[in-house]
Scaffold this active site. Structure first.
Site, PDB file in Angstrom:
ATOM      1  N   GLY A   1       0.808  -1.214   0.000  1.00 24.21           N
ATOM      2  CA  GLY A   1       0.000   0.000   0.000  1.00 24.21           C
ATOM      3  C   GLY A   1       0.844   1.268   0.000  1.00 24.21           C
ATOM      4  O   GLY A   1       0.659   2.155  -0.849  1.00 24.21           O
TER       5      GLY A   1
ATOM      6  N   SER B   1       3.254  -5.905   7.913  1.00 22.86           N
ATOM      7  CA  SER B   1       2.823  -4.548   8.276  1.00 22.86           C
ATOM      8  C   SER B   1       1.742  -4.523   9.347  1.00 22.86           C
ATOM      9  O   SER B   1       1.255  -3.445   9.690  1.00 22.86           O
ATOM     10  CB  SER B   1       2.326  -3.819   7.026  1.00 22.86           C
ATOM     11  OG  SER B   1       1.270  -4.539   6.432  1.00 22.86           O
TER      12      SER B   1
ATOM     13  N   TYR C   1       4.493  -7.408  16.400  1.00 25.13           N
ATOM     14  CA  TYR C   1       4.805  -6.472  15.310  1.00 25.13           C
ATOM     15  C   TYR C   1       5.514  -5.225  15.848  1.00 25.13           C
ATOM     16  O   TYR C   1       6.564  -4.821  15.335  1.00 25.13           O
ATOM     17  CB  TYR C   1       3.494  -6.101  14.614  1.00 25.13           C
ATOM     18  CG  TYR C   1       3.564  -4.901  13.709  1.00 25.13           C
ATOM     19  CD1 TYR C   1       4.185  -4.972  12.458  1.00 25.13           C
ATOM     20  CD2 TYR C   1       3.009  -3.676  14.091  1.00 25.13           C
ATOM     21  CE1 TYR C   1       4.243  -3.860  11.632  1.00 25.13           C
ATOM     22  CE2 TYR C   1       3.062  -2.569  13.266  1.00 25.13           C
ATOM     23  CZ  TYR C   1       3.688  -2.661  12.047  1.00 25.13           C
ATOM     24  OH  TYR C   1       3.757  -1.560  11.223  1.00 25.13           O
TER      25      TYR C   1
ATOM     26  N   HIS D   1       3.383   1.631  16.825  1.00 23.39           N
ATOM     27  CA  HIS D   1       3.072   0.469  17.675  1.00 23.39           C
ATOM     28  C   HIS D   1       4.264   0.096  18.566  1.00 23.39           C
ATOM     29  O   HIS D   1       4.111  -0.754  19.443  1.00 23.39           O
ATOM     30  CB  HIS D   1       2.598  -0.710  16.837  1.00 23.39           C
ATOM     31  CG  HIS D   1       1.198  -0.505  16.316  1.00 23.39           C
ATOM     32  ND1 HIS D   1       0.090  -0.520  17.127  1.00 23.39           N
ATOM     33  CD2 HIS D   1       0.742  -0.224  15.063  1.00 23.39           C
ATOM     34  CE1 HIS D   1      -1.003  -0.272  16.401  1.00 23.39           C
ATOM     35  NE2 HIS D   1      -0.628  -0.092  15.148  1.00 23.39           N
TER      36      HIS D   1
ATOM     37  N   ARG E   1      -9.065   7.587  16.711  1.00 21.79           N
ATOM     38  CA  ARG E   1      -7.650   7.374  17.039  1.00 21.79           C
ATOM     39  C   ARG E   1      -6.752   7.999  15.981  1.00 21.79           C
ATOM     40  O   ARG E   1      -5.716   8.587  16.274  1.00 21.79           O
ATOM     41  CB  ARG E   1      -7.404   5.862  17.146  1.00 21.79           C
ATOM     42  CG  ARG E   1      -6.057   5.468  17.673  1.00 21.79           C
ATOM     43  CD  ARG E   1      -6.069   4.005  18.121  1.00 21.79           C
ATOM     44  NE  ARG E   1      -6.366   3.085  17.035  1.00 21.79           N
ATOM     45  CZ  ARG E   1      -5.453   2.576  16.203  1.00 21.79           C
ATOM     46  NH1 ARG E   1      -4.193   2.908  16.330  1.00 21.79           N
ATOM     47  NH2 ARG E   1      -5.804   1.726  15.251  1.00 21.79           N
TER      48      ARG E   1
ATOM     49  N   ALA F   1       6.437  -9.757  -4.176  1.00 18.98           N
ATOM     50  CA  ALA F   1       5.291  -9.769  -5.092  1.00 18.98           C
ATOM     51  C   ALA F   1       5.517  -8.718  -6.171  1.00 18.98           C
ATOM     52  O   ALA F   1       6.068  -7.653  -5.895  1.00 18.98           O
ATOM     53  CB  ALA F   1       4.019  -9.440  -4.313  1.00 18.98           C
TER      54      ALA F   1
HETATM   55  N1  LIG Z   1       0.407   1.910   6.164  1.00 17.82           N
HETATM   56  C1  LIG Z   1       0.615   2.549   7.297  1.00 17.82           C
HETATM   57  O1  LIG Z   1      -0.111   3.473   7.664  1.00 17.82           O
HETATM   58  C2  LIG Z   1       1.797   2.153   8.155  1.00 17.82           C
HETATM   59  C3  LIG Z   1       1.827   2.574   9.495  1.00 17.82           C
HETATM   60  C4  LIG Z   1       2.936   2.240  10.271  1.00 17.82           C
HETATM   61  C5  LIG Z   1       3.998   1.530   9.711  1.00 17.82           C
HETATM   62  N2  LIG Z   1       3.905   1.120   8.407  1.00 17.82           N
HETATM   63  C6  LIG Z   1       5.025   0.328   7.865  1.00 17.82           C
HETATM   64  O2  LIG Z   1       5.257   0.739   6.522  1.00 17.82           O
HETATM   65  C7  LIG Z   1       5.637  -0.379   5.722  1.00 17.82           C
HETATM   66  C8  LIG Z   1       4.713  -0.487   4.509  1.00 17.82           C
HETATM   67  O3  LIG Z   1       3.383  -0.592   4.962  1.00 17.82           O
HETATM   68  P1  LIG Z   1       2.197  -0.995   3.968  1.00 17.82           P
HETATM   69  O4  LIG Z   1       0.951  -0.509   4.588  1.00 17.82           O
HETATM   70  O5  LIG Z   1       2.547  -0.607   2.598  1.00 17.82           O
HETATM   71  O6  LIG Z   1       2.244  -2.589   4.114  1.00 17.82           O
HETATM   72  P2  LIG Z   1       1.844  -3.683   3.006  1.00 17.82           P
HETATM   73  O7  LIG Z   1       1.560  -4.925   3.776  1.00 17.82           O
HETATM   74  O8  LIG Z   1       0.789  -3.159   2.099  1.00 17.82           O
HETATM   75  O9  LIG Z   1       3.183  -3.845   2.158  1.00 17.82           O
HETATM   76  C9  LIG Z   1       4.289  -4.573   2.631  1.00 17.82           C
HETATM   77  C10 LIG Z   1       4.996  -5.175   1.431  1.00 17.82           C
HETATM   78  O10 LIG Z   1       6.114  -5.930   1.904  1.00 17.82           O
HETATM   79  C11 LIG Z   1       6.219  -7.077   1.084  1.00 17.82           C
HETATM   80  N3  LIG Z   1       6.906  -8.167   1.806  1.00 17.82           N
HETATM   81  C12 LIG Z   1       6.478  -8.810   2.913  1.00 17.82           C
HETATM   82  N4  LIG Z   1       7.354  -9.771   3.250  1.00 17.82           N
HETATM   83  C13 LIG Z   1       8.328  -9.747   2.310  1.00 17.82           C
HETATM   84  C14 LIG Z   1       9.497 -10.518   2.109  1.00 17.82           C
HETATM   85  N5  LIG Z   1       9.846 -11.524   2.933  1.00 17.82           N
HETATM   86  N6  LIG Z   1      10.296 -10.209   1.073  1.00 17.82           N
HETATM   87  C15 LIG Z   1       9.964  -9.194   0.219  1.00 17.82           C
HETATM   88  N7  LIG Z   1       8.862  -8.438   0.355  1.00 17.82           N
HETATM   89  C16 LIG Z   1       8.052  -8.717   1.397  1.00 17.82           C
HETATM   90  C17 LIG Z   1       4.796  -7.482   0.753  1.00 17.82           C
HETATM   91  O11 LIG Z   1       4.737  -8.276  -0.429  1.00 17.82           O
HETATM   92  C18 LIG Z   1       4.110  -6.133   0.615  1.00 17.82           C
HETATM   93  O12 LIG Z   1       4.036  -5.714  -0.733  1.00 17.82           O
HETATM   94  C19 LIG Z   1       5.556  -1.603   6.634  1.00 17.82           C
HETATM   95  O13 LIG Z   1       6.858  -1.877   7.111  1.00 17.82           O
HETATM   96  C20 LIG Z   1       4.678  -1.145   7.773  1.00 17.82           C
HETATM   97  O14 LIG Z   1       4.980  -1.835   8.965  1.00 17.82           O
HETATM   98  C21 LIG Z   1       2.821   1.405   7.633  1.00 17.82           C
END
Ligand SMILES: NC(=O)c1ccc[n+]([C@@H]2O[C@H](COP(=O)([O-])OP(=O)(O)OC[C@H]3O[C@@H](n4cnc5c(N)ncnc54)[C@H](O)[C@@H]3O)[C@@H](O)[C@H]2O)c1
Length: 270
Positions: free
Chosen positions: A14, A75, A136, A113, A174, A36
């Protein structure tokens, strides 16, 4: 100081999908990786598939890269094995591959978190001790510790952004505190990629929200000037909140549902 080649991990996710659009044309070379394949890959985008759990694959993808925006991994909360593979082993591989390949900077997508077990009436800065609300959250605290290790021991420049929630708008009460607008997120990422004096910093990934729980002095010092305020989008967020099921534990803590999930603690001692 402007990196010539930037790698985004987790590019199919995302945030990765958003950031690819926001970063288009900002740096001479943008490389994308994920396990992916992004669905909407454009003909002019460079994508290399790699698994974070495989150090040799991460080394291959980081060859010739100046700076990494590390978004890849688990995530949300999950079983330990999934967190271990993606956010502990995978995170180590990302930092170690960066070191081996001579990458100069890493922007690490941490999360609020790491402090999800603070109550919602507390306001504090990044120096407060971590209180993760989930496996997480604990994995993100590990990531911030690794960032510090690689900065001090190996000279990597690292910005850890404790992201609240990135979306087009705050989706509940929140998020009126923790919302980060996409343009403000881009501003923080660019500080991580370009700031000349960055060594190793932790900042809150949050917009200029009136209900902000966190003191973002560290980000402001680095030049962050957030432009968005969740309060301007309050009505829809509160309307959505009214439809949510009551969560007596989650509503006490900043981490919300992450804090109430599997909870068997002692509220009085907390
Ligand atoms: N979206 C938010 O508001 C938010 C908030 C806090 C932290 N984050 C952090 O930001 C980052 C991105 O968040 P997001 O919402 O896009 O998450 P998401 O789950 O949509 O995307 C994560 C991506 O990581 C890839 N991935 C997972 N395991 C993998 C592996 N072993 N090898 C290669 N690729 C791998 C997945 O295929 C996925 O495309 C994450 O680390 C998340 O913890 C996001």
């Amino acid at each position: 100081m402007i990196p010539r080649s930037v790698l985004i991990t987790g590019a199919a996710g995302g945030l990765g999908t958003r950031l690819r659009g926001l970063m288009r044309g900002l740096y001479p070379r943008l490389v994308l990786t994920d396990r992916a394949t992004p669905k909407d890959l454009q003909p002019d985008e460079t994508f290399v598939a790699a698994d974070l759990a495989q150090l040799d694959e991460m080394e291959r993808v980081m060859a010739g890269i100046d700076a990494v925006v590390h978004l890849g991994g688990m995530s949300v909360e999950n079983e330990w094995q999934a967190i271990l593979d993606a956010n502990i082993i995978g995170l180590y591989n990302a930092f170690e591959a960066a070191r081996r390949c001579g990458v100069k900077r890493v922007v690490f997508a941490s999360s609020f978190h790491v402090v999800g077990y603070y109550r919602r009436n507390r306001r504090f800065g990044t120096e407060a001790r971590v209180r993760p609300d989930s496996r997480y959250g604990a994995s993100k605290a590990f990531g911030e510790a690794l960032a510090s290790l690689y900065a001090d021991k190996h000279g990597l420049r690292v910005l850890s952004i404790r992201i609240g929630n990135i979306d087009d708008r705050p989706v509940d009460k929140r998020r009126l505190s923790g919302w980060l607008s996409p343009p403000d997120f881009l501003q923080l990422v660019r500080i991580g990629l370009e700031h000349p004096d960055l060594h190793c910093e932790i900042v809150w990934g949050v917009s200029d929200n009136e209900r902000n729980w966190w003191d973002n002095e560290a980000a402001l010092r680095l030049g962050y000037r957030p432009q968005s305020n969740a309060e301007t989008l309050r009505d829809q967020a509160l309307a959505a909140e009214a439809k949510l099921p009551h969560d007596p534990i989650g509503e006490l803590f900043q981490g919300g549902g992450f804090a109430s999930r599997e909870f068997s603690g002692d509220l009085e001692r907390m």
